[in-house]
Design a protein around this motif. Structure first.
Motif, mmCIF file in Angstrom:
data_model
loop_
_atom_site.group_PDB
_atom_site.id
_atom_site.type_symbol
_atom_site.label_atom_id
_atom_site.label_comp_id
_atom_site.label_asym_id
_atom_site.label_seq_id
_atom_site.Cartn_x
_atom_site.Cartn_y
_atom_site.Cartn_z
ATOM 1 N N LYS A 165 0.826 -1.217 0.000
ATOM 2 C CA LYS A 165 0.000 0.000 0.000
ATOM 3 C C LYS A 165 0.858 1.265 0.000
ATOM 4 C CE LYS A 165 -0.736 0.323 4.970
ATOM 5 N NZ LYS A 165 -1.701 0.505 6.039
ATOM 6 N N ASP A 166 2.034 1.203 0.642
ATOM 7 C CA ASP A 166 2.911 2.376 0.608
ATOM 8 C C ASP A 166 3.429 2.614 -0.811
ATOM 9 O OD1 ASP A 166 2.481 2.669 3.290
ATOM 10 O OD2 ASP A 166 4.435 1.887 3.915
ATOM 11 N N GLY A 167 3.731 1.509 -1.518
ATOM 12 C CA GLY A 167 4.166 1.636 -2.902
ATOM 13 C C GLY A 167 3.070 2.185 -3.793
ATOM 14 N N VAL A 168 1.827 1.804 -3.513
ATOM 15 C CA VAL A 168 0.692 2.323 -4.281
ATOM 16 C C VAL A 168 0.568 3.824 -4.047
ATOM 17 C CG1 VAL A 168 -1.819 2.252 -4.555
ATOM 18 C CG2 VAL A 168 -0.537 0.119 -4.271
ATOM 19 N N ALA A 169 0.680 4.257 -2.797
ATOM 20 C CA ALA A 169 0.593 5.687 -2.475
ATOM 21 C C ALA A 169 1.710 6.456 -3.157
ATOM 22 C CB ALA A 169 0.660 5.882 -0.957
ATOM 23 N N GLU A 170 2.910 5.886 -3.170
ATOM 24 C CA GLU A 170 4.043 6.540 -3.825
ATOM 25 C C GLU A 170 3.789 6.703 -5.313
ATOM 26 O OE1 GLU A 170 8.790 5.705 -4.547
ATOM 27 O OE2 GLU A 170 7.791 4.761 -2.831
ATOM 28 N N PRO B 45 1.228 7.956 2.386
ATOM 29 C CA PRO B 45 0.363 6.815 2.747
ATOM 30 C C PRO B 45 -0.884 7.226 3.513
ATOM 31 C CG PRO B 45 2.661 6.233 3.076
ATOM 32 C CD PRO B 45 2.632 7.701 2.746
ATOM 33 N N SER B 46 -0.759 8.212 4.419
ATOM 34 C CA SER B 46 -1.941 8.617 5.196
ATOM 35 C C SER B 46 -2.971 9.311 4.301
ATOM 36 C CB SER B 46 -1.535 9.519 6.359
ATOM 37 O OG SER B 46 -0.857 10.668 5.881
ATOM 38 N N THR B 47 -2.501 10.140 3.371
ATOM 39 C CA THR B 47 -3.431 10.798 2.435
ATOM 40 C C THR B 47 -4.089 9.763 1.532
ATOM 41 O OG1 THR B 47 -2.131 12.826 2.456
ATOM 42 C CG2 THR B 47 -3.603 12.510 0.577
ATOM 43 N N HIS C 290 -8.119 8.106 -1.017
ATOM 44 C CA HIS C 290 -8.169 7.322 -2.250
ATOM 45 C C HIS C 290 -8.379 5.815 -2.057
ATOM 46 C CE1 HIS C 290 -6.697 10.957 -4.176
ATOM 47 N NE2 HIS C 290 -5.705 10.992 -3.305
ATOM 48 N N HIS C 291 -8.143 5.321 -0.860
ATOM 49 C CA HIS C 291 -8.115 3.867 -0.684
ATOM 50 C C HIS C 291 -9.464 3.200 -0.973
ATOM 51 C CE1 HIS C 291 -6.890 -0.054 0.678
ATOM 52 N NE2 HIS C 291 -7.940 -0.101 1.469
ATOM 53 N N ALA C 292 -10.564 3.820 -0.564
ATOM 54 C CA ALA C 292 -11.877 3.185 -0.746
ATOM 55 C C ALA C 292 -12.161 2.923 -2.228
ATOM 56 C CB ALA C 292 -12.975 4.045 -0.128
ATOM 57 N N GLU D 46 -1.276 0.615 -11.886
ATOM 58 C CA GLU D 46 -1.029 1.660 -12.897
ATOM 59 C C GLU D 46 -2.283 1.926 -13.726
ATOM 60 O OE1 GLU D 46 1.407 3.641 -13.335
ATOM 61 O OE2 GLU D 46 2.982 2.745 -12.116
ATOM 62 N N ALA D 47 -2.979 0.868 -14.107
ATOM 63 C CA ALA D 47 -4.197 1.047 -14.906
ATOM 64 C C ALA D 47 -5.247 1.839 -14.124
ATOM 65 C CB ALA D 47 -4.752 -0.314 -15.317
ATOM 66 N N HIS D 48 -5.419 1.504 -12.852
ATOM 67 C CA HIS D 48 -6.404 2.226 -12.041
ATOM 68 C C HIS D 48 -6.019 3.700 -11.912
ATOM 69 C CE1 HIS D 48 -9.213 3.199 -8.844
ATOM 70 N NE2 HIS D 48 -8.192 3.696 -8.153
ATOM 71 N N LEU D 49 -4.728 3.962 -11.668
ATOM 72 C CA LEU D 49 -4.295 5.341 -11.492
ATOM 73 C C LEU D 49 -4.447 6.157 -12.778
ATOM 74 C CD1 LEU D 49 -1.099 4.836 -9.286
ATOM 75 C CD2 LEU D 49 -3.376 5.568 -8.548
ATOM 76 N N LYS D 50 -4.318 5.486 -13.930
ATOM 77 C CA LYS D 50 -4.495 6.173 -15.216
ATOM 78 C C LYS D 50 -5.954 6.264 -15.634
ATOM 79 C CE LYS D 50 -0.013 4.831 -17.079
ATOM 80 N NZ LYS D 50 0.690 3.929 -18.011
ATOM 81 N N GLY D 51 -6.838 5.562 -14.903
ATOM 82 C CA GLY D 51 -8.254 5.580 -15.254
ATOM 83 C C GLY D 51 -8.603 4.661 -16.402
#
Length: 197
Positions: free
Chosen positions: A11-16, A22-24, A29-31, A55-60
């Protein structure tokens, strides 16, 4: 399971990757992320995710499916490797520590084994295989005979025949350097055991 050749993120890697702390990430965004991207099967403490899906989720863009076919270089948890090998997770960990199978690789703070290593462990001869979960072939433990019981049985028989004074727990406790309660237990077993004389 980590499918072969797939980079992964915790999850920290996802936040990065998302460019936030990670807290933000957790708060904002986590939900939405958890609804779209599922953790890899078997992952826990920490949950890990396929980097391409992240990556796909972050790019939409649509989240790609994971490979479905098993591959020799898939990385398996101890429980998953145990299921392939027909062993418990604890036996997999013990065998890896003692050199009876591949030591595995560390990723995200835990150890993983290739599917090929688990299959190789399953192919080993049964006498070296270790414990299978739920097995019914466990042999009962055999206890070595207690020489004190045989000796006391002979003394009790001698006392009954009038060849010696009655046997007491205090006498046996002193003779065998045990508690009186243990001496009483030895006497009880001796009474149920015929002497060899």
């Amino acid at each position: 399971m980590i499918p072969h050749g797939r980079p992964t993120l915790d999850k920290d890697g996802v936040a990065e990757r998302a460019g936030v702390s990670p807290s933000t990430w957790q708060r904002r965004h986590h939900a939405a992320f958890a609804a779209a991207v599922k953790p890899l099967p078997g992952s826990a403490r920490p949950l890990i995710y396929d980097a391409a899906q992240v990556e796909a989720h972050l790019k939409g863009t649509p989240v790609p499916a994971l490979p479905k076919d098993p591959h020799p270089t898939d990385l398996l948890t101890d429980a998953e490797a145990g299921a392939v090998a027909g062993l418990s997770a604890s036996t997999i960990r013990a065998d890896a520590a003692t050199g009876h199978m591949d030591a595995g690789v560390e990723r995200h703070g835990r150890r993983w084994w290739t599917r090929a290593a688990a299959e190789a462990r399953a192919a080993r001869p049964a006498e070296y295989k270790g414990g299978t979960p739920g097995r019914k072939d466990k042999q009962p433990r055999t206890r070595r005979p207690d020489h004190r019981v045989t000796e006391v049985a002979a003394e009790l028989e001698a006392a009954d025949a009038g060849r010696r004074e009655p046997v007491t727990a205090d006498e046996l406790a002193e003779l065998y350097q045990v508690s009186t309660r243990t001496a009483e237990r030895i006497m009880a077993k001796a009474r149920a055991t015929p002497s060899e004389s």
